[in-house]
Design an enzyme around this catalytic site. Structure first.
Site, PDB file in Angstrom:
ATOM      1  N   GLU A   6     -41.979 -79.819  58.920  1.00  0.00           N
ATOM      2  CA  GLU A   6     -42.130 -79.494  60.343  1.00  0.00           C
ATOM      3  C   GLU A   6     -41.534 -80.602  61.212  1.00  0.00           C
ATOM      4  O   GLU A   6     -41.696 -81.784  60.905  1.00  0.00           O
ATOM      5  CB  GLU A   6     -43.623 -79.346  60.646  1.00  0.00           C
ATOM      6  CG  GLU A   6     -43.905 -78.932  62.083  1.00  0.00           C
ATOM      7  CD  GLU A   6     -45.209 -78.170  62.200  1.00  0.00           C
ATOM      8  OE1 GLU A   6     -45.327 -77.106  61.571  1.00  0.00           O
ATOM      9  OE2 GLU A   6     -46.098 -78.638  62.917  1.00  0.00           O
TER      10      GLU A   6
ATOM     11  N   LYS B  59     -55.324 -60.224  62.896  1.00  0.00           N
ATOM     12  CA  LYS B  59     -54.003 -60.788  63.165  1.00  0.00           C
ATOM     13  C   LYS B  59     -52.996 -60.281  62.112  1.00  0.00           C
ATOM     14  O   LYS B  59     -51.872 -59.904  62.439  1.00  0.00           O
ATOM     15  CB  LYS B  59     -54.127 -62.321  63.073  1.00  0.00           C
ATOM     16  CG  LYS B  59     -53.426 -63.073  64.131  1.00  0.00           C
ATOM     17  CD  LYS B  59     -54.022 -64.417  64.478  1.00  0.00           C
ATOM     18  CE  LYS B  59     -54.008 -65.488  63.448  1.00  0.00           C
ATOM     19  NZ  LYS B  59     -54.199 -66.836  64.047  1.00  0.00           N
TER      20      LYS B  59
HETATM   21  P1  FAD Z   1     -56.049 -67.420  67.550  1.00  0.00           P
HETATM   22  O1  FAD Z   1     -55.592 -66.680  66.354  1.00  0.00           O
HETATM   23  O2  FAD Z   1     -56.072 -66.703  68.844  1.00  0.00           O
HETATM   24  O3  FAD Z   1     -57.506 -67.990  67.210  1.00  0.00           O
HETATM   25  C1  FAD Z   1     -58.189 -68.888  68.086  1.00  0.00           C
HETATM   26  C2  FAD Z   1     -59.684 -68.660  68.014  1.00  0.00           C
HETATM   27  O4  FAD Z   1     -60.020 -67.372  68.543  1.00  0.00           O
HETATM   28  C3  FAD Z   1     -60.265 -68.640  66.585  1.00  0.00           C
HETATM   29  O5  FAD Z   1     -61.561 -69.158  66.650  1.00  0.00           O
HETATM   30  C4  FAD Z   1     -60.283 -67.172  66.220  1.00  0.00           C
HETATM   31  O6  FAD Z   1     -61.249 -66.867  65.211  1.00  0.00           O
HETATM   32  C5  FAD Z   1     -60.624 -66.543  67.563  1.00  0.00           C
HETATM   33  N1  FAD Z   1     -60.054 -65.200  67.748  1.00  0.00           N
HETATM   34  C6  FAD Z   1     -58.843 -64.761  67.306  1.00  0.00           C
HETATM   35  N2  FAD Z   1     -58.643 -63.495  67.726  1.00  0.00           N
HETATM   36  C7  FAD Z   1     -59.737 -63.135  68.434  1.00  0.00           C
HETATM   37  C8  FAD Z   1     -60.099 -61.966  69.146  1.00  0.00           C
HETATM   38  N3  FAD Z   1     -59.319 -60.887  69.176  1.00  0.00           N
HETATM   39  N4  FAD Z   1     -61.312 -61.943  69.794  1.00  0.00           N
HETATM   40  C9  FAD Z   1     -62.148 -63.038  69.772  1.00  0.00           C
HETATM   41  N5  FAD Z   1     -61.835 -64.177  69.102  1.00  0.00           N
HETATM   42  C10 FAD Z   1     -60.656 -64.229  68.455  1.00  0.00           C
HETATM   43  N6  FAD Z   1     -50.253 -75.473  68.895  1.00  0.00           N
HETATM   44  C11 FAD Z   1     -49.222 -75.624  69.773  1.00  0.00           C
HETATM   45  O7  FAD Z   1     -49.469 -75.815  70.958  1.00  0.00           O
HETATM   46  N7  FAD Z   1     -47.916 -75.559  69.359  1.00  0.00           N
HETATM   47  C12 FAD Z   1     -47.576 -75.343  68.056  1.00  0.00           C
HETATM   48  O8  FAD Z   1     -46.395 -75.290  67.715  1.00  0.00           O
HETATM   49  C13 FAD Z   1     -48.646 -75.189  67.099  1.00  0.00           C
HETATM   50  N8  FAD Z   1     -48.385 -74.951  65.792  1.00  0.00           N
HETATM   51  C14 FAD Z   1     -49.427 -74.745  64.908  1.00  0.00           C
HETATM   52  C15 FAD Z   1     -49.141 -74.429  63.571  1.00  0.00           C
HETATM   53  C16 FAD Z   1     -50.182 -74.229  62.658  1.00  0.00           C
HETATM   54  C17 FAD Z   1     -49.867 -73.893  61.228  1.00  0.00           C
HETATM   55  C18 FAD Z   1     -51.546 -74.348  63.079  1.00  0.00           C
HETATM   56  C19 FAD Z   1     -52.653 -74.173  62.090  1.00  0.00           C
HETATM   57  C20 FAD Z   1     -51.820 -74.640  64.404  1.00  0.00           C
HETATM   58  C21 FAD Z   1     -50.779 -74.835  65.331  1.00  0.00           C
HETATM   59  N9  FAD Z   1     -51.030 -75.101  66.680  1.00  0.00           N
HETATM   60  C22 FAD Z   1     -49.999 -75.262  67.572  1.00  0.00           C
HETATM   61  C23 FAD Z   1     -52.421 -75.229  67.170  1.00  0.00           C
HETATM   62  C24 FAD Z   1     -52.995 -73.842  67.578  1.00  0.00           C
HETATM   63  O9  FAD Z   1     -52.287 -73.361  68.690  1.00  0.00           O
HETATM   64  C25 FAD Z   1     -54.480 -74.043  67.913  1.00  0.00           C
HETATM   65  O10 FAD Z   1     -55.202 -74.296  66.737  1.00  0.00           O
HETATM   66  C26 FAD Z   1     -55.140 -72.948  68.744  1.00  0.00           C
HETATM   67  O11 FAD Z   1     -56.414 -73.421  69.156  1.00  0.00           O
HETATM   68  C27 FAD Z   1     -55.358 -71.637  68.012  1.00  0.00           C
HETATM   69  O12 FAD Z   1     -54.196 -70.963  67.797  1.00  0.00           O
HETATM   70  P2  FAD Z   1     -54.198 -69.613  66.922  1.00  0.00           P
HETATM   71  O13 FAD Z   1     -52.839 -69.058  67.001  1.00  0.00           O
HETATM   72  O14 FAD Z   1     -54.775 -69.868  65.579  1.00  0.00           O
HETATM   73  O15 FAD Z   1     -55.219 -68.749  67.794  1.00  0.00           O
END
Ligand code: FAD
Length: 294
Positions: A17, A168
């Site tokens: 990355e 998702k």
């Molecule tokens: P989501 O999938 O939306 O999940 C977030 C929370 O909401 C979880 O607790 C989940 O259980 C809950 N949730 C999901 N869907 C729902 C729903 N429909 N209703 C109610 N609750 C729900 N951040 C950056 O800013 N830039 C990056 O490039 C970046 N890259 C990353 C790469 C990886 C591999 C990882 C693991 C994280 C990365 N992050 C990055 C951090 C990430 O954006 C954060 O962890 C953020 O808080 C959650 O993103 P997510 O896409 O997992 O969110």
């Protein structure tokens, strides 16, 4: 090349990355680091995306370069929190026009200043909303999503976290990449549970090599990851000696990766973060394993 094609080959793979510069004055140094890492011919390279959108143009440029200039498959991250549908649609179109084939669809962390906002009128409350929008666009991306072996900090419990993870995947995620972890048993346990819940897409294990003592606090703060005693002892012993800590951190990450490979996790993503020397050292440690049939 779509990353799903790589995962189908079922070979031991390493990917790395990089993160884009926040300002133009360091663009060249990031470009140089990216080029050095690309020379290692990893399975793919990912480029992070600033949640506030500040580095979005660089994410696009760097991901495009990785693919077209260096011939390495690239994965561009895209976050949606605090964005409007129009800006996200424009980003999706930009990625498509640049020939990006793989997109990591993320919500992003909610900025401190927006923590108490009324979220009912946000276009994007979760990554699943972004995945759905990518799916209805005419861009044929291979879509990745994030997952959390130690549970996302906002989730009430693992059951709830896996429930939304499944949503998702059902919305169109082709693969998942994990948050960093330092105890492989946490991942094996998580994999067992998600497979039980019907999540069968490839899972790429995210490994962060800790190469200096300061990084430990930052990593725990960002990810909430559990630090096994074995790792704490290494930091206690070598944390004050930067060269020794770097070597010990690379050895720990290598050991974790060998254990993952040996236990059937073929694809490992290394959060080596713009450090070509760290990426190269891990790659060299695994040179007789990576690329072989898993
Ligand atoms: P989501 O999938 O939306 O999940 C977030 C929370 O909401 C979880 O607790 C989940 O259980 C809950 N949730 C999901 N869907 C729902 C729903 N429909 N209703 C109610 N609750 C729900 N951040 C950056 O800013 N830039 C990056 O490039 C970046 N890259 C990353 C790469 C990886 C591999 C990882 C693991 C994280 C990365 N992050 C990055 C951090 C990430 O954006 C954060 O962890 C953020 O808080 C959650 O993103 P997510 O896409 O997992 O969110």
């Amino acid at each position: 090349m779509k990353l799903t094609e790589i995962f189908k080959q079922n070979k031991y793979s390493l990917s790395f990355e990089v993160f884009p510069p926040k300002t133009s004055d360091v663009y060249d140094s990031v470009k140089h680091a990216t080029e050095e890492i690309a020379r290692l011919s990893p399975a793919f390279m990912s480029v992070t995306y600033g949640a506030g959108g500040g580095t979005s143009q660089y994410t696009l440029e760097i991901a495009k370069n990785i693919k077209t200039e260096y011939g390495v498959p690239s994965l561009a991250h895209l976050t949606c929190v605090s964005s409007t549908r129009e800006t996200v649609r424009a980003r999706i179109d930009d990625f498509k026009a640049a020939g990006i084939e793989n997109v990591m669809a993320l919500r992003g962390d909610i900025p401190q200043s927006m923590q108490n906002d009324d979220r009912s009128n946000w276009h994007y409350r979760h990554a699943v909303d972004l995945i759905a929008d990518i799916k209805v666009s005419d861009a044929d991306f291979c879509i990745g999503g994030a997952c959390y072996p130690e549970v996302h900090p906002e989730s009430a419990n693992q059951k709830e976290d896996i429930y939304y993870l499944k949503a998702k995947v059902d919305a169109g995620c082709d693969f998942l990449t994990t948050q960093m972890f330092f105890d492989n048993n946490l991942l094996y346990n998580f994999l067992y549970k998600i497979r039980q819940e019907g999540i069968h897409v490839p899972v790429v294990a995210g490994i962060m090599p800790i190469t200096n003592a300061k990084q430990v606090e930052r990593a725990i703060h960002l990810s909430g990851s559990f630090m096994p005693q074995r790792f704490k002892t290494i930091v206690d012993k070598f944390g004050g000696d930067p060269v020794a800590m770097k070597q010990a951190g690379i050895a720990y990450a290598t050991d974790q990766i060998i254990d993952l490979f040996a236990n059937g996790v073929a694809n490992v993503h290394v959060y080596s973060m713009n450090k070509p020397d760290v990426a190269a050292a891990i790659q060299a440690n695994l040179s007789d394993i990576v690329g072989k049939n898993a």
